[in-house]
Motif scaffolding. Structure first.
Motif, PDB file in Angstrom:
ATOM      1  N   VAL A 132     181.048  -4.480  -8.366  1.00  0.00           N
ATOM      2  CA  VAL A 132     180.687  -4.839  -9.373  1.00  0.00           C
ATOM      3  C   VAL A 132     181.508  -5.777  -9.521  1.00  0.00           C
ATOM      4  N   GLY A 133     182.792  -5.931 -10.566  1.00  0.00           N
ATOM      5  CA  GLY A 133     184.037  -6.464 -10.311  1.00  0.00           C
ATOM      6  C   GLY A 133     183.613  -7.709 -10.365  1.00  0.00           C
ATOM      7  N   PRO A 134     184.005  -8.056  -8.936  1.00  0.00           N
ATOM      8  CA  PRO A 134     183.632  -9.268  -8.554  1.00  0.00           C
ATOM      9  C   PRO A 134     182.709 -10.462  -9.863  1.00  0.00           C
ATOM     10  N   ASN A 135     181.411  -9.935  -9.120  1.00  0.00           N
ATOM     11  CA  ASN A 135     179.962  -9.621  -9.878  1.00  0.00           C
ATOM     12  C   ASN A 135     180.324 -10.903 -10.755  1.00  0.00           C
ATOM     13  N   LEU A 136     180.777  -9.247 -11.576  1.00  0.00           N
ATOM     14  CA  LEU A 136     180.794  -9.232 -13.239  1.00  0.00           C
ATOM     15  C   LEU A 136     181.359 -10.849 -13.253  1.00  0.00           C
ATOM     16  N   TRP A 137     183.025 -10.441 -13.097  1.00  0.00           N
ATOM     17  CA  TRP A 137     184.161 -11.303 -13.887  1.00  0.00           C
ATOM     18  C   TRP A 137     183.403 -12.760 -13.191  1.00  0.00           C
ATOM     19  N   GLY A 138     183.048 -13.384 -11.147  1.00  0.00           N
ATOM     20  CA  GLY A 138     182.338 -13.672 -10.897  1.00  0.00           C
ATOM     21  C   GLY A 138     181.805 -15.198 -12.069  1.00  0.00           C
ATOM     22  N   TRP A 139     180.530 -14.258 -12.167  1.00  0.00           N
ATOM     23  CA  TRP A 139     179.343 -14.878 -12.297  1.00  0.00           C
ATOM     24  C   TRP A 139     180.025 -15.380 -14.516  1.00  0.00           C
ATOM     25  N   MET A 140     181.117 -14.023 -14.893  1.00  0.00           N
ATOM     26  CA  MET A 140     181.376 -14.409 -16.364  1.00  0.00           C
ATOM     27  C   MET A 140     182.574 -16.343 -16.252  1.00  0.00           C
ATOM     28  N   ALA A 141     182.743 -16.291 -15.294  1.00  0.00           N
ATOM     29  CA  ALA A 141     183.801 -16.956 -15.270  1.00  0.00           C
ATOM     30  C   ALA A 141     182.941 -18.570 -14.684  1.00  0.00           C
ATOM     31  N   ASP A 142     181.962 -18.697 -13.701  1.00  0.00           N
ATOM     32  CA  ASP A 142     181.076 -19.562 -13.597  1.00  0.00           C
ATOM     33  C   ASP A 142     180.105 -19.922 -15.041  1.00  0.00           C
ATOM     34  N   TRP A 143     179.667 -19.101 -15.837  1.00  0.00           N
ATOM     35  CA  TRP A 143     178.640 -19.395 -16.772  1.00  0.00           C
ATOM     36  C   TRP A 143     179.960 -20.021 -18.009  1.00  0.00           C
TER      37      TRP A 143
ATOM     38  N   GLN B 160     185.272 -21.281 -17.383  1.00  0.00           N
ATOM     39  CA  GLN B 160     186.971 -21.059 -17.009  1.00  0.00           C
ATOM     40  C   GLN B 160     187.399 -19.619 -16.185  1.00  0.00           C
ATOM     41  N   ARG B 161     187.559 -20.347 -14.943  1.00  0.00           N
ATOM     42  CA  ARG B 161     188.062 -19.120 -14.080  1.00  0.00           C
ATOM     43  C   ARG B 161     189.655 -18.969 -13.942  1.00  0.00           C
ATOM     44  N   ALA B 162     190.306 -19.401 -14.548  1.00  0.00           N
ATOM     45  CA  ALA B 162     191.466 -20.008 -14.615  1.00  0.00           C
ATOM     46  C   ALA B 162     191.806 -18.179 -16.161  1.00  0.00           C
ATOM     47  N   ARG B 163     190.771 -18.507 -17.414  1.00  0.00           N
ATOM     48  CA  ARG B 163     191.459 -17.491 -18.565  1.00  0.00           C
ATOM     49  C   ARG B 163     190.591 -16.486 -18.091  1.00  0.00           C
ATOM     50  N   VAL B 164     189.306 -15.930 -17.209  1.00  0.00           N
ATOM     51  CA  VAL B 164     189.153 -15.044 -16.723  1.00  0.00           C
ATOM     52  C   VAL B 164     189.486 -14.337 -16.226  1.00  0.00           C
TER      53      VAL B 164
ATOM     54  N   ALA C  11     188.810   1.908 -13.489  1.00  0.00           N
ATOM     55  CA  ALA C  11     190.044   1.098 -14.186  1.00  0.00           C
ATOM     56  C   ALA C  11     190.194   0.158 -13.838  1.00  0.00           C
ATOM     57  N   VAL C  12     191.396   0.565 -12.649  1.00  0.00           N
ATOM     58  CA  VAL C  12     192.307  -0.704 -12.341  1.00  0.00           C
ATOM     59  C   VAL C  12     191.510  -1.736 -11.255  1.00  0.00           C
ATOM     60  N   ASN C  13     190.286  -0.614 -10.535  1.00  0.00           N
ATOM     61  CA  ASN C  13     189.635  -2.140  -9.374  1.00  0.00           C
ATOM     62  C   ASN C  13     188.685  -2.556  -9.672  1.00  0.00           C
ATOM     63  N   LEU C  14     188.417  -1.984 -11.529  1.00  0.00           N
ATOM     64  CA  LEU C  14     187.051  -2.858 -12.085  1.00  0.00           C
ATOM     65  C   LEU C  14     187.365  -4.603 -12.376  1.00  0.00           C
ATOM     66  N   PHE C  15     189.231  -4.615 -12.476  1.00  0.00           N
ATOM     67  CA  PHE C  15     190.019  -5.613 -12.868  1.00  0.00           C
ATOM     68  C   PHE C  15     190.343  -6.325 -11.410  1.00  0.00           C
ATOM     69  N   THR C  16     191.163  -5.392 -10.482  1.00  0.00           N
ATOM     70  CA  THR C  16     191.865  -6.230  -9.546  1.00  0.00           C
ATOM     71  C   THR C  16     191.043  -6.832  -8.688  1.00  0.00           C
ATOM     72  N   SER C  17     189.923  -6.373  -8.049  1.00  0.00           N
ATOM     73  CA  SER C  17     188.615  -6.736  -7.116  1.00  0.00           C
ATOM     74  C   SER C  17     187.609  -8.049  -7.185  1.00  0.00           C
TER      75      SER C  17
ATOM     76  N   ARG D 276     180.227 -17.422  -8.019  1.00  0.00           N
ATOM     77  CA  ARG D 276     179.967 -16.035  -7.978  1.00  0.00           C
ATOM     78  C   ARG D 276     179.409 -16.041  -6.112  1.00  0.00           C
ATOM     79  N   GLY D 277     179.413 -17.433  -5.331  1.00  0.00           N
ATOM     80  CA  GLY D 277     179.814 -16.755  -3.963  1.00  0.00           C
ATOM     81  C   GLY D 277     180.165 -16.329  -2.950  1.00  0.00           C
ATOM     82  N   GLN D 278     182.315 -16.395  -3.645  1.00  0.00           N
ATOM     83  CA  GLN D 278     182.967 -15.883  -3.072  1.00  0.00           C
ATOM     84  C   GLN D 278     182.615 -14.623  -3.240  1.00  0.00           C
ATOM     85  N   ALA D 279     182.379 -13.946  -4.343  1.00  0.00           N
ATOM     86  CA  ALA D 279     181.921 -12.638  -5.157  1.00  0.00           C
ATOM     87  C   ALA D 279     181.163 -12.025  -4.931  1.00  0.00           C
TER      88      ALA D 279
END
Length: 387
Positions: A59-70, A73-77, A107-113, A329-332
């Motif tokens: 879940v985490g990498p895809n969610l935040w990877g999509w947000m970063a590419d969309w 703002q990869r650094a902000r995310v 909760a922790v790994n949703l973000f660290t992942s 998204r590819g790395q995610a």
């Protein structure tokens, strides 16, 4: 974000981020199993909790990877996930049962992942696809892994495993502080064009590669979920357990230092297949002779291949297929499929093996999973027509 770009400055920032982030990656799975046992959680439940950690990598990498590419703002995310992870980690300071720890593990790994693939995507963008310097930066993650895993072992052996949440919180606080120094160059408008991730993912060579990664990380669940607990049951101290993890990370540092000439000399295909065969041998050694310090040492030295070489070959392969606007998204996706799906299913499977059979059987099953990963990778390269 700032539009300035200074590679020396960025390299220091990325090196520091890798150091702090992979310090947490080393310390958390190494000692959280012992901390959970200290809190009264049994071995089967610990295996399930560690599998939840891997599940968040779906879940985490895809969610935040999509947000970063969309957003672009990869650094902000990345900074947002660092702050959120620190807040969520405070839950480990308090006691509780299985469901309590399950909530905070999620909760922790949703973000660290997400932080590994996000930082890799940032570096790839800064390097403009030139991976020759990647190993020089990534090795600082391994240095952090070695230093903090070993140091934490000494501290926790002296103070008791109950101090583990303080160690983790300090490291996550450092991750947040370092991430605030990272920036990126704004992407050209052309890079923001919509590109189908699924179109690439469903190519048979890419799909086989993802399956291989899934089997490989399922095999590595034997390390991430059970290695510390297994060695503890065999009578090894926290110091020795930490040193074993550190020895493995030191071996991978050596590979990262020489990554450039090794990749140039042997190529991605040879490195990938050799790393998978090394995993077959490594897990068999742990299953057969973990009671011997020499055998255990040899198995840990193979970490240079089973993680270091495999990681670099994987990053290079993913970058080849998913570039430009697909980088994050590819790395995610790779993290989600390998660590997420593979790690989760592997964790559940090996928890069952531990509970029903014997702890040593976990590593024989892991060896078989690594062999399946080798076969899937061989198919991928065959379909690519790679040499």
């Amino acid at each position: 974000m700032s539009d300035k770009s200074s590679w020396p400055e960025q390299s220091l920032g990325f090196g520091a981020f890798y150091f702090s982030y992979y310090s947490f990656v080393g310390v958390f799975p190494t000692y959280i199993t012992l901390y959970l046992a200290f809190r009264g959680i049994d071995a089967f439940e610990i295996g399930v909790l560690m599998s939840l950690m891997q599940a968040m990598r779906i879940v985490g990498p895809n969610l935040w990877g999509w947000m970063a590419d969309w957003t672009g703002q990869r650094a902000r995310v990345l900074q947002f996930t660092a702050a959120s992870a620190l807040v969520a980690f405070t839950g480990f300071f308090f006691g509780g049962g299985f469901w309590y720890f399950a909530f905070f593990m999620i909760a922790v790994n949703l973000f660290t992942s997400a932080q590994g693939p996000l930082s890799d995507a940032l570096i790839l963008a800064e390097m403009k696809g030139n991976m020759s310097r990647y190993g020089q930066l990534r090795l600082w993650g391994s240095v952090g892994y070695v230093v903090m895993t070993a140091a934490s072992g000494f501290v926790l052996d002296w103070t008791g495993i109950g101090l583990m949440p303080w160690v983790g919180a300090v490291i996550l606080g450092t991750v947040l502080l370092v991430s605030l120094k990272l920036y990126q160059v704004p992407r050209p408008v052309a890079e923001r064009e919509r590109v189908s991730v699924l179109e690439v993912l469903f190519r048979r060579d890419v799909a086989a590669f993802m399956v291989s990664g899934s089997f490989m990380l399922a095999a590595h669940s034997a390390l991430y979920a059970f290695y510390s607990l297994y060695l503890s049951r065999l009578g090894y101290t926290s110091v020795t357990i930490g040193l074993m993890w550190a020895i493995g990370a030191t071996a991978e540092i050596v590979f990262f230092i020489y990554q450039g000439p090794v990749v140039k000399r042997f190529g991605i295909k040879a490195i990938m297949l050799a790393s998978l065969l090394a995993a077959v041998v490594r897990f068999a050694l742990i299953g057969a002779g973990a009671g011997s310090f020499i055998v255990l040492l040899l198995a840990q030295l193979l970490h240079a291949a089973t993680f270091g070489a495999h990681h670099v070959a994987s990053i290079l392969s993913v970058q080849k297929w998913f570039s430009g606007p697909l980088q994050a998204r590819g790395q995610a996706l790779f993290i989600s499929v390998s660590y997420g799906i593979g790690g989760t299913l592997g964790g559940f499977l090996l928890s069952w093996v531990w509970d029903i059979l014997t702890p040593a059987s976990v590593y024989w099953v892991a060896s078989a999973l690594a062999l399946a990963a080798f076969l899937a990778a061989w198919l991928s390269f065959r379909w690519q027509g790679s040499k």
